[in-house]
Design a protein around this motif. Sequence first.
Motif, PDB file in Angstrom:
ATOM      1  N   ARG A 105     -34.924  43.526  -5.607  1.00 32.81           N
ATOM      2  CA  ARG A 105     -33.868  43.458  -4.595  1.00 32.81           C
ATOM      3  C   ARG A 105     -33.461  44.858  -4.164  1.00 32.81           C
ATOM      4  NH1 ARG A 105     -30.217  40.670  -7.345  1.00 32.81           N
ATOM      5  NH2 ARG A 105     -30.985  38.661  -6.630  1.00 32.81           N
ATOM      6  N   THR A 106     -33.381  45.773  -5.132  1.00 32.50           N
ATOM      7  CA  THR A 106     -33.041  47.160  -4.824  1.00 32.50           C
ATOM      8  C   THR A 106     -34.146  47.834  -4.017  1.00 32.50           C
ATOM      9  OG1 THR A 106     -31.682  47.366  -6.830  1.00 32.50           O
ATOM     10  CG2 THR A 106     -32.510  49.410  -5.848  1.00 32.50           C
ATOM     11  N   LEU A 107     -35.405  47.645  -4.448  1.00 33.30           N
ATOM     12  CA  LEU A 107     -36.523  48.256  -3.734  1.00 33.30           C
ATOM     13  C   LEU A 107     -36.608  47.754  -2.294  1.00 33.30           C
ATOM     14  CD1 LEU A 107     -39.310  48.239  -6.473  1.00 33.30           C
ATOM     15  CD2 LEU A 107     -37.938  50.181  -5.695  1.00 33.30           C
ATOM     16  N   LYS A 108     -36.349  46.467  -2.081  1.00 30.76           N
ATOM     17  CA  LYS A 108     -36.386  45.920  -0.717  1.00 30.76           C
ATOM     18  C   LYS A 108     -35.350  46.616   0.158  1.00 30.76           C
ATOM     19  CE  LYS A 108     -37.212  42.939   2.646  1.00 30.76           C
ATOM     20  NZ  LYS A 108     -36.159  43.277   3.625  1.00 30.76           N
ATOM     21  N   SER A 109     -34.163  46.787  -0.371  1.00 34.72           N
ATOM     22  CA  SER A 109     -33.108  47.474   0.379  1.00 34.72           C
ATOM     23  C   SER A 109     -33.523  48.895   0.726  1.00 34.72           C
ATOM     24  CB  SER A 109     -31.813  47.472  -0.440  1.00 34.72           C
ATOM     25  OG  SER A 109     -30.822  48.264   0.168  1.00 34.72           O
ATOM     26  N   TRP A 110     -34.140  49.584  -0.226  1.00 29.41           N
ATOM     27  CA  TRP A 110     -34.538  50.973  -0.003  1.00 29.41           C
ATOM     28  C   TRP A 110     -35.745  51.097   0.924  1.00 29.41           C
ATOM     29  CZ3 TRP A 110     -34.071  52.856  -5.767  1.00 29.41           C
ATOM     30  CH2 TRP A 110     -32.718  53.057  -6.071  1.00 29.41           C
ATOM     31  N   VAL A 111     -36.679  50.173   0.838  1.00 31.96           N
ATOM     32  CA  VAL A 111     -37.820  50.204   1.760  1.00 31.96           C
ATOM     33  C   VAL A 111     -37.320  50.069   3.198  1.00 31.96           C
ATOM     34  CG1 VAL A 111     -39.839  48.923   2.565  1.00 31.96           C
ATOM     35  CG2 VAL A 111     -39.553  49.411   0.124  1.00 31.96           C
ATOM     36  N   ASP A 112     -36.335  49.208   3.396  1.00 33.49           N
ATOM     37  CA  ASP A 112     -35.763  49.050   4.731  1.00 33.49           C
ATOM     38  C   ASP A 112     -35.159  50.369   5.222  1.00 33.49           C
ATOM     39  OD1 ASP A 112     -36.503  46.401   4.691  1.00 33.49           O
ATOM     40  OD2 ASP A 112     -34.496  45.644   4.184  1.00 33.49           O
ATOM     41  N   LEU A 113     -34.479  51.091   4.325  1.00 34.65           N
ATOM     42  CA  LEU A 113     -33.910  52.392   4.695  1.00 34.65           C
ATOM     43  C   LEU A 113     -35.016  53.415   4.938  1.00 34.65           C
ATOM     44  CD1 LEU A 113     -30.905  52.688   2.190  1.00 34.65           C
ATOM     45  CD2 LEU A 113     -30.784  52.237   4.647  1.00 34.65           C
ATOM     46  N   PHE A 114     -36.035  53.380   4.082  1.00 38.69           N
ATOM     47  CA  PHE A 114     -37.160  54.314   4.177  1.00 38.69           C
ATOM     48  C   PHE A 114     -37.865  54.182   5.526  1.00 38.69           C
ATOM     49  CE2 PHE A 114     -41.740  55.169   3.273  1.00 38.69           C
ATOM     50  CZ  PHE A 114     -41.631  56.513   2.897  1.00 38.69           C
TER      51      PHE A 114
END
Length: 277
Positions: free
Chosen positions: A54-63
Motif C-alpha cells: 500500500r505504501t509502495l503504491k502511494s509512492w510509485v504514484d508520486l514518483f
Amino acid sequence: LLQRAHVDPGAAVALELIDDVSVHDTAGDVDVAKQLKHYNPKFVLTSHSTELWRTLKSWVDLFLRNDSRLSNCRFELYITGQLTPASALVSLRENQRDPELARRDLIGVANTSRTKINLSAYTAFQQLGAARQFDFLQRVFIYDGAPRIDAILRSLRPYTRSACSEHVVQAFEQRLLGWWVQRVIVHLQGSDDGVITGLELLATFDDIREQLRRTTLIVDDDIFDLPIPEDVEDRGRTFLQQLKFIAADNAMFRNAISDYYCAYVQRSRWIDENISV
C-alpha cells in the motif's frame, strides 16, 4: 522539524499533504515523503505485507507524477515493528543499501503473488520496468524499530535542556508540545499556508525560553478556557463578601470568580513545575 530548522530555518513540514509527513526545503521542493506505521514491536514487515505494498503504491504514484517539486524526493517508511535479517527489505535500510536486491525480491512477489488487495500495487510496480524500479528503490528507505511516541518526546530533551535551566525543562516541553498540538490542528483544518515552518517553531522555541527565564512567571493561555468548579462560586468566600459590600453587579462577580480560579490554577502549575520565583 526542530532538527532541520536548526540547520535550515526556511524548511517546513506538511501533514497529510503529499504523504503522512512531507519535508519541504526553502524553495518549496519536497525533500522527503514519510509514512509512519505504528505496530506492535513484535510485528514483522515482509515483502508480501499489504502494509508495504500500500505504501509502495502511494509512492510509485508520486514518483510518476510530473511535478518538479518531487524530482529529488526521498521516500521513507518508519515502522515500530521489525524486518527479519534474512529479508531483502533489509537492503533498503539506510546503512545496508542494495536497491537491486530489493527490486528482484519485490518484482518476484509482484509476479507470483495473487493477494487481491495488493494487485493494483503489484501492477503499478511492474509497469515501471526494471530500470525505473531500480531508480525508484534508490530513493526508498525503510527504518524499522522506529521510536514510539514516548521515545520521540525524550528526543526533545537535548534541545530543551540547552534552552533553559534544568528545573524548568518539563515546563518548557509541556508548553512546546501544547503549542505544537494546537498548530497541527490549525494546519489539518487547512487554516494556514499549507505548511508548518521551521521559522515558526524556532520563534515559539525562543518565546517560551524567554518566558521561562528565572525573572519571569509565564501565564498559560489555556487557563482562561478551563471550566470553573461549582465550589469556587461559593459566595461565602472573603473576596466575594467584599464585592457585596460595594454592591457589585453579577458581571463583576463572575469576572472576580474567573480571575480567582485562573490565578489559583496558574499558581498551582508554577509550584508543580518548580518555576515560581
